[in-house]
Design a protein around this motif. Structure first.
Motif, PDB file in Angstrom:
ATOM      1  N   ILE A   1      49.764  46.688  41.022  1.00  0.00           N
ATOM      2  CA  ILE A   1      50.069  45.304  40.660  1.00  0.00           C
ATOM      3  C   ILE A   1      48.825  44.736  39.982  1.00  0.00           C
ATOM      4  CG2 ILE A   1      50.839  43.053  41.484  1.00  0.00           C
ATOM      5  CD1 ILE A   1      52.775  45.485  42.049  1.00  0.00           C
ATOM      6  N   THR A   2      48.990  44.292  38.747  1.00  0.00           N
ATOM      7  CA  THR A   2      47.844  43.844  37.954  1.00  0.00           C
ATOM      8  C   THR A   2      48.045  42.429  37.420  1.00  0.00           C
ATOM      9  OG1 THR A   2      48.746  44.779  35.918  1.00  0.00           O
ATOM     10  CG2 THR A   2      47.302  46.209  37.218  1.00  0.00           C
ATOM     11  N   GLY A   3      46.958  41.884  36.940  1.00  0.00           N
ATOM     12  CA  GLY A   3      46.970  40.594  36.267  1.00  0.00           C
ATOM     13  C   GLY A   3      46.472  39.478  37.151  1.00  0.00           C
ATOM     14  N   PRO A   4      45.708  38.567  36.557  1.00  0.00           N
ATOM     15  CA  PRO A   4      45.181  37.443  37.337  1.00  0.00           C
ATOM     16  C   PRO A   4      46.271  36.443  37.706  1.00  0.00           C
ATOM     17  CG  PRO A   4      44.513  37.261  35.043  1.00  0.00           C
ATOM     18  CD  PRO A   4      45.234  38.559  35.184  1.00  0.00           C
ATOM     19  N   ILE A   5      46.161  35.907  38.900  1.00  0.00           N
ATOM     20  CA  ILE A   5      47.089  34.872  39.334  1.00  0.00           C
ATOM     21  C   ILE A   5      46.797  33.588  38.562  1.00  0.00           C
ATOM     22  CG2 ILE A   5      45.680  34.181  41.289  1.00  0.00           C
ATOM     23  CD1 ILE A   5      48.313  33.630  42.777  1.00  0.00           C
TER      24      ILE A   5
ATOM     25  N   VAL B   1      37.880  36.399  55.033  1.00  0.00           N
ATOM     26  CA  VAL B   1      37.309  35.760  53.851  1.00  0.00           C
ATOM     27  C   VAL B   1      38.321  35.942  52.729  1.00  0.00           C
ATOM     28  CG1 VAL B   1      35.425  35.796  52.182  1.00  0.00           C
ATOM     29  CG2 VAL B   1      34.944  36.296  54.577  1.00  0.00           C
ATOM     30  N   ALA B   2      38.545  34.898  51.949  1.00  0.00           N
ATOM     31  CA  ALA B   2      39.416  34.976  50.772  1.00  0.00           C
ATOM     32  C   ALA B   2      38.672  34.322  49.614  1.00  0.00           C
ATOM     33  CB  ALA B   2      40.740  34.258  51.031  1.00  0.00           C
ATOM     34  N   VAL B   3      38.359  35.111  48.596  1.00  0.00           N
ATOM     35  CA  VAL B   3      37.583  34.582  47.472  1.00  0.00           C
ATOM     36  C   VAL B   3      38.263  34.896  46.148  1.00  0.00           C
ATOM     37  CG1 VAL B   3      35.372  34.741  48.680  1.00  0.00           C
ATOM     38  CG2 VAL B   3      36.163  36.667  47.345  1.00  0.00           C
ATOM     39  N   GLY B   4      38.000  34.050  45.178  1.00  0.00           N
ATOM     40  CA  GLY B   4      38.505  34.268  43.831  1.00  0.00           C
ATOM     41  C   GLY B   4      37.450  34.958  42.986  1.00  0.00           C
ATOM     42  N   VAL B   5      37.904  35.873  42.139  1.00  0.00           N
ATOM     43  CA  VAL B   5      37.005  36.606  41.247  1.00  0.00           C
ATOM     44  C   VAL B   5      37.630  36.651  39.852  1.00  0.00           C
ATOM     45  CG1 VAL B   5      36.011  38.008  43.103  1.00  0.00           C
ATOM     46  CG2 VAL B   5      38.009  38.837  41.880  1.00  0.00           C
ATOM     47  N   SER B   6      36.787  36.909  38.855  1.00  0.00           N
ATOM     48  CA  SER B   6      37.285  36.928  37.474  1.00  0.00           C
ATOM     49  C   SER B   6      37.966  38.241  37.110  1.00  0.00           C
ATOM     50  CB  SER B   6      36.145  36.635  36.498  1.00  0.00           C
ATOM     51  OG  SER B   6      35.156  37.641  36.596  1.00  0.00           O
ATOM     52  N   SER B   7      37.628  39.331  37.801  1.00  0.00           N
ATOM     53  CA  SER B   7      38.307  40.608  37.544  1.00  0.00           C
ATOM     54  C   SER B   7      38.119  41.531  38.734  1.00  0.00           C
ATOM     55  CB  SER B   7      37.758  41.269  36.275  1.00  0.00           C
ATOM     56  OG  SER B   7      36.427  41.684  36.465  1.00  0.00           O
ATOM     57  N   LEU B   8      39.001  42.539  38.794  1.00  0.00           N
ATOM     58  CA  LEU B   8      38.952  43.544  39.849  1.00  0.00           C
ATOM     59  C   LEU B   8      39.144  44.917  39.224  1.00  0.00           C
ATOM     60  CD1 LEU B   8      41.044  41.718  42.592  1.00  0.00           C
ATOM     61  CD2 LEU B   8      38.634  42.351  42.749  1.00  0.00           C
ATOM     62  N   PRO B   9      38.811  45.992  39.955  1.00  0.00           N
ATOM     63  CA  PRO B   9      38.984  47.337  39.399  1.00  0.00           C
ATOM     64  C   PRO B   9      40.408  47.570  38.872  1.00  0.00           C
ATOM     65  CG  PRO B   9      37.776  47.453  41.461  1.00  0.00           C
ATOM     66  CD  PRO B   9      38.254  46.031  41.311  1.00  0.00           C
ATOM     67  N   ARG B  10      40.478  48.214  37.724  1.00  0.00           N
ATOM     68  CA  ARG B  10      41.750  48.567  37.074  1.00  0.00           C
ATOM     69  C   ARG B  10      42.648  47.370  36.785  1.00  0.00           C
ATOM     70  NH1 ARG B  10      43.674  54.328  39.683  1.00  0.00           N
ATOM     71  NH2 ARG B  10      41.749  55.432  39.251  1.00  0.00           N
TER      72      ARG B  10
ATOM     73  N   ASP C   1      43.169  27.640  43.210  1.00  0.00           N
ATOM     74  CA  ASP C   1      42.420  27.366  44.437  1.00  0.00           C
ATOM     75  C   ASP C   1      43.181  27.711  45.716  1.00  0.00           C
ATOM     76  OD1 ASP C   1      44.315  25.361  44.523  1.00  0.00           O
ATOM     77  OD2 ASP C   1      42.876  23.705  44.642  1.00  0.00           O
ATOM     78  N   GLN C   2      44.182  28.580  45.618  1.00  0.00           N
ATOM     79  CA  GLN C   2      44.983  28.929  46.791  1.00  0.00           C
ATOM     80  C   GLN C   2      44.759  30.386  47.221  1.00  0.00           C
ATOM     81  OE1 GLN C   2      49.063  27.589  46.682  1.00  0.00           O
ATOM     82  NE2 GLN C   2      48.537  26.100  45.100  1.00  0.00           N
ATOM     83  N   HIS C   3      43.514  30.819  47.175  1.00  0.00           N
ATOM     84  CA  HIS C   3      43.174  32.193  47.538  1.00  0.00           C
ATOM     85  C   HIS C   3      43.620  32.525  48.963  1.00  0.00           C
ATOM     86  CE1 HIS C   3      40.327  30.745  44.476  1.00  0.00           C
ATOM     87  NE2 HIS C   3      40.678  31.877  43.900  1.00  0.00           N
ATOM     88  N   SER C   4      43.455  31.571  49.863  1.00  0.00           N
ATOM     89  CA  SER C   4      43.865  31.799  51.253  1.00  0.00           C
ATOM     90  C   SER C   4      45.349  32.076  51.365  1.00  0.00           C
ATOM     91  CB  SER C   4      43.505  30.593  52.125  1.00  0.00           C
ATOM     92  OG  SER C   4      42.111  30.517  52.271  1.00  0.00           O
ATOM     93  N   ALA C   5      46.167  31.357  50.583  1.00  0.00           N
ATOM     94  CA  ALA C   5      47.618  31.575  50.615  1.00  0.00           C
ATOM     95  C   ALA C   5      47.960  32.984  50.139  1.00  0.00           C
ATOM     96  CB  ALA C   5      48.329  30.527  49.759  1.00  0.00           C
ATOM     97  N   VAL C   6      47.210  33.499  49.173  1.00  0.00           N
ATOM     98  CA  VAL C   6      47.441  34.858  48.687  1.00  0.00           C
ATOM     99  C   VAL C   6      47.123  35.864  49.785  1.00  0.00           C
ATOM    100  CG1 VAL C   6      46.658  36.629  47.057  1.00  0.00           C
ATOM    101  CG2 VAL C   6      47.030  34.279  46.262  1.00  0.00           C
ATOM    102  N   ILE C   7      45.965  35.745  50.397  1.00  0.00           N
ATOM    103  CA  ILE C   7      45.523  36.715  51.399  1.00  0.00           C
ATOM    104  C   ILE C   7      46.326  36.590  52.695  1.00  0.00           C
ATOM    105  CG2 ILE C   7      43.515  37.637  52.664  1.00  0.00           C
ATOM    106  CD1 ILE C   7      43.612  38.127  49.588  1.00  0.00           C
ATOM    107  N   ASP C   8      47.047  35.488  52.866  1.00  0.00           N
ATOM    108  CA  ASP C   8      47.979  35.388  53.991  1.00  0.00           C
ATOM    109  C   ASP C   8      48.979  36.545  53.972  1.00  0.00           C
ATOM    110  OD1 ASP C   8      46.941  33.159  55.232  1.00  0.00           O
ATOM    111  OD2 ASP C   8      48.391  31.749  54.358  1.00  0.00           O
ATOM    112  N   GLY C   9      49.312  37.063  52.804  1.00  0.00           N
ATOM    113  CA  GLY C   9      50.221  38.208  52.722  1.00  0.00           C
ATOM    114  C   GLY C   9      49.688  39.398  53.502  1.00  0.00           C
TER     115      GLY C   9
END
Length: 155
Positions: free
Chosen positions: A51-55, A133-142, A107-115
């Protein structure tokens, strides 16, 4: 606890996949004393699709939450491999760290990591309670939408 985990996995019809190999120079798991450290897990589904692409740009909140759940599924698969399938060895979840690829205004990183958090508690019961911890980043591997690492405590 071990039979409870197996029972809960069956109740929610969740079959853990075979763990994926590392994509770089590291170990997927490391046991130090009574802790199992699980390296960052990406949201690969059972068919091996990532699953790819920034939220906020490509991915919706619900898609990202489902991706975080997949990361937790993969973390549990890594845990099972580390303990050689002996769920009786697992005492509790300790910590999850979630990284969310997102646009600057999301700004809803916590809601994402709730999954991920919800799945760990669903599978482990109260032993699945953890810090997080739930943090936002500009990119991730792959180009992954989410990445999750975890720590579990053994008996």
């Amino acid at each position: 606890m071990g039979c409870d985990i197996v029972k809960r996995l069956g109740e929610i019809r969740l079959e853990l996949p075979e763990p994926v190999n590392p994509i770089a120079n590291y170990q997927q798991t490391k046991i130090v004393r009574d802790l199992v450290y699980i390296s960052g897990q990406l949201p690969f589904d059972h068919q091996g699709n990532l699953i790819t692409g920034p939220i906020g740009q490509v991915t919706s909140l619900e898609q990202a939450k489902a991706a975080a759940r997949l990361c937790a599924v993969n973390a549990l698969a890594q845990l099972r491999a580390a303990i050689k399938g002996d769920w009786e060895r697992v005492e509790s979840a300790v910590k999850l760290t979630g990284y969310v690829s997102s646009t600057a205004n999301f700004d809803q990183h916590s809601a994402v990591i709730d999954g991920a958090s919800e799945l760990v508690v669903q599978v482990m019961g109260r032993a699945g309670d953890h810090t997080r911890v739930a943090v936002g980043v500009s990119s991730l591997p792959r180009g992954a939408t989410v990445e999750l690492d975890a720590i579990f405590c053994l008996r």
